[in-house]
Motif scaffolding. Structure first.
Motif, PDB file in Angstrom:
ATOM      1  N   ALA A 262       0.828  -1.210   0.000  1.00 62.72           N
ATOM      2  CA  ALA A 262       0.000   0.000   0.000  1.00 62.72           C
ATOM      3  C   ALA A 262       0.861   1.257   0.000  1.00 62.72           C
ATOM      4  CB  ALA A 262      -0.926  -0.004   1.209  1.00 62.72           C
ATOM      5  N   ILE A 263       2.008   1.200   0.661  1.00 60.18           N
ATOM      6  CA  ILE A 263       2.924   2.354   0.655  1.00 60.18           C
ATOM      7  C   ILE A 263       3.674   2.419  -0.672  1.00 60.18           C
ATOM      8  CG2 ILE A 263       4.966   3.378   1.738  1.00 60.18           C
ATOM      9  CD1 ILE A 263       4.040   2.093   4.378  1.00 60.18           C
ATOM     10  N   GLY A 264       4.241   1.286  -1.084  1.00 60.86           N
ATOM     11  CA  GLY A 264       4.948   1.230  -2.356  1.00 60.86           C
ATOM     12  C   GLY A 264       6.067   2.248  -2.448  1.00 60.86           C
ATOM     13  N   LYS A 265       6.122   2.949  -3.563  1.00 59.67           N
ATOM     14  CA  LYS A 265       7.213   3.903  -3.818  1.00 59.67           C
ATOM     15  C   LYS A 265       6.895   5.316  -3.329  1.00 59.67           C
ATOM     16  CE  LYS A 265       8.837   1.396  -7.900  1.00 59.67           C
ATOM     17  NZ  LYS A 265       9.113   1.473  -9.361  1.00 59.67           N
ATOM     18  N   THR A 266       5.662   5.522  -2.844  1.00 54.22           N
ATOM     19  CA  THR A 266       5.244   6.877  -2.482  1.00 54.22           C
ATOM     20  C   THR A 266       4.977   6.977  -0.982  1.00 54.22           C
ATOM     21  OG1 THR A 266       4.183   7.083  -4.642  1.00 54.22           O
ATOM     22  CG2 THR A 266       3.611   8.730  -2.975  1.00 54.22           C
TER      23      THR A 266
END
Length: 325
Positions: free
Chosen positions: A24-28
Motif C-alpha cells: 500500500a505504501i509502495g514507492k510513495t
C-alpha cells in the motif's frame, strides 16, 4: 525481555504482510490515513502498526509520512520479484509455530509433543505450502548448486531431485544442462506444484516424477546426479545412512550426490543461522538434527561414497555437500 516479547514483533510483521501494508505504501510515502484507506482499515490500528514497524526498522517516518526502507521495498512489497511475504505464511504456519508452544514437553518425552511423526508424516499439508511459497527464496542457492553439478553435455543425462517440493534445485540443474532429464520425487499433491514450476521453466518433455516415500519407493537407476536438498535433517544418522545407500545404488558409477543442508561447525554453535536450525528439528521432527560436515562424511562413507567435499552457496546460510558414487 527481547526474547520473551519477540512474538509481538513477529505478530506485527505478519499483520503488515497480511494487510498488504508495505504494498500500500509502495514507492510513495504516505500518511497513516492514506495507508488505512488503501488497506481498508481504521486509521488507529494502521498508525500504531506503522509506528512500530518504523521502530523495528521496516519503515521510515518523516513529517507524519511513512516510506519503505530499501530492504522492505525489495522483500515486502508484493510488486517486487523478490517478495518474501509468501514464505512468511509457511514459516509462521501452525505446523511450525505450534511446535514451540510446549517445547519442554517435547524434550521431556524425547518426541514431538504435537504429533507422533511431526512434519515427517506422509503427505503432511505443511509441505504443500512450503512448495508454493519457498521457491523464490531458493533461487540463488539453487543456481549455485547447479554450477557445482556439471553434467556431460555430449549425451543425455538423468537427474533425480529427492523431496523436490518447489523444484528449484532440480529445475536449475536442468536449465543449465539442456540434455538433462529431471525426475522429481515427492508426495503427489506437492508434485503438482513441482510439475507446474517445471513447465513454467520450459522443461517440457524433460520432466517426469516419482510419487511416494523416498525411503521405500523405487528410485530408478543410472542417474548422473541425485539432489538431496533440505531432506536429511529430518532424520537420525542411521536413517540418513540407510537412505544414502539407496541413493548410491541409484547412481551410475562416477555419479554424484548433491546434498543441501544447514550445516553447523563442529562446535554446533557457529555459524548461528545454521546452528540454530537444530532447534527447528527438535520441535518439528521425531529425531532430526543439524549435522556437521564430519557427520556427513561418515554417513556418505558408510553408504559407499568417496571424495566428499563441502561448498558454500551464494546468498544462503546453507552448504552443499557433494560426494562421488
Amino acid at each position: 525481555m527481547e526474547v520473551v516479547t519477540a512474538h509481538q514483533k513477529t505478530g506485527a510483521l505478519k499483520a503488515a504482510i497480511e494487510l498488504g501494508l508495505f504494498t500500500a505504501i509502495g514507492k510513495t510515502p504516505a500518511t497513516a490515513a492514506e495507508i488505512a484507506a488503501r488497506c481498508k482499515c481504521p486509521e488507529r490500528g494502521i498508525r500504531i502498526l506503522s509506528d512500530n514497524l518504523t521502530i523495528m526498522g521496516f519503515l521510515e517516518k518523516a513529517d507524519s509520512r511513512y516510506s519503505l526502507t530499501p530492504s522492505s521495498a525489495v522483500f515486502l512489497d508484493q510488486n517486487s520479484p523478490a517478495y518474501f511475504g509468501s514464505a512468511v505464511k509457511f514459516l509462521l504456519s501452525p505446523a511450525i509455530t505450534e511446535a514451540f508452544t510446549d517445547l519442554a514437553s517435547t524434550i521431556r518425552r524425547g518426541s514431538v509433543h504435537t504429533s507422533e511423526q511431526g512434519t515427517t508424516a506422509p503427505d503432511h499439508p505443511a509441505w504443500i505450502e512450503f512448495a508454493r511459497s519457498m521457491g523464490p527464496m531458493m533461487g540463488p542457492a539453487a543456481s549455485g548448486a547447479a554450477d557445482l553439478t556439471p553434467l556431460d553435455s555430449a549425451r543425455d543425462t538423468r537427474v533425480l531431485d529427492i523431496s523436490a517440493s518447489h523444484g528449484a534445485y532440480g529445475i536449475a540443474v536442468a536449465q543449465k544442462n539442456p540434455r538433462a532429464h529431471l525426475v522429481a520425487l515427492d508426495w503427489e499433491a506437492v508434485l503438482a506444484i513441482t510439475e507446474e514450476n517445471a513447465r513454467k521453466a520450459g522443461l517440457g518433455n524433460r520432466f517426469s516424477k516419482i510419487v511416494g516415500d523416498a525411503f521405500t519407493v523405487d528410485l530408478g537407476r543410472d542417474y548422473d546426479a541425485v539432489l538431496v536438498p533440505n531432506f536429511l535433517h529430518h532424520f537420525n544418522l542411521a536413517d540418513c545412512t540407510r537412505f544414502l545407500r539407496r541413493v548410491h545404488a541409484a547412481l551410475r558409477p562416477g555419479g554424484r550426490v548433491v546434498i543441501i543442508e544447514f550445516m553447523p561447525n563442529a562446535d554446533r554453535i557457529t555459524p548461528p543461522p545454521a546452528a540454530e536450525f537444530s532447534l527447528v528439528m527438535l520441535g518439528t521432527t521425531p529425531e532430526g538434527d543439524a549435522y556437521t560436515f564430519s557427520e556427513f562424511q561418515q554417513m556418505l562413507n558408510d553408504a559407499g561414497f568417496s571424495d566428499t567435499t563441502q561448498h558454500s552457496l551464494p546468498s544462503s546460510v546453507q552448504t552443499a555437500v557433494i560426494a562421488v558414487a
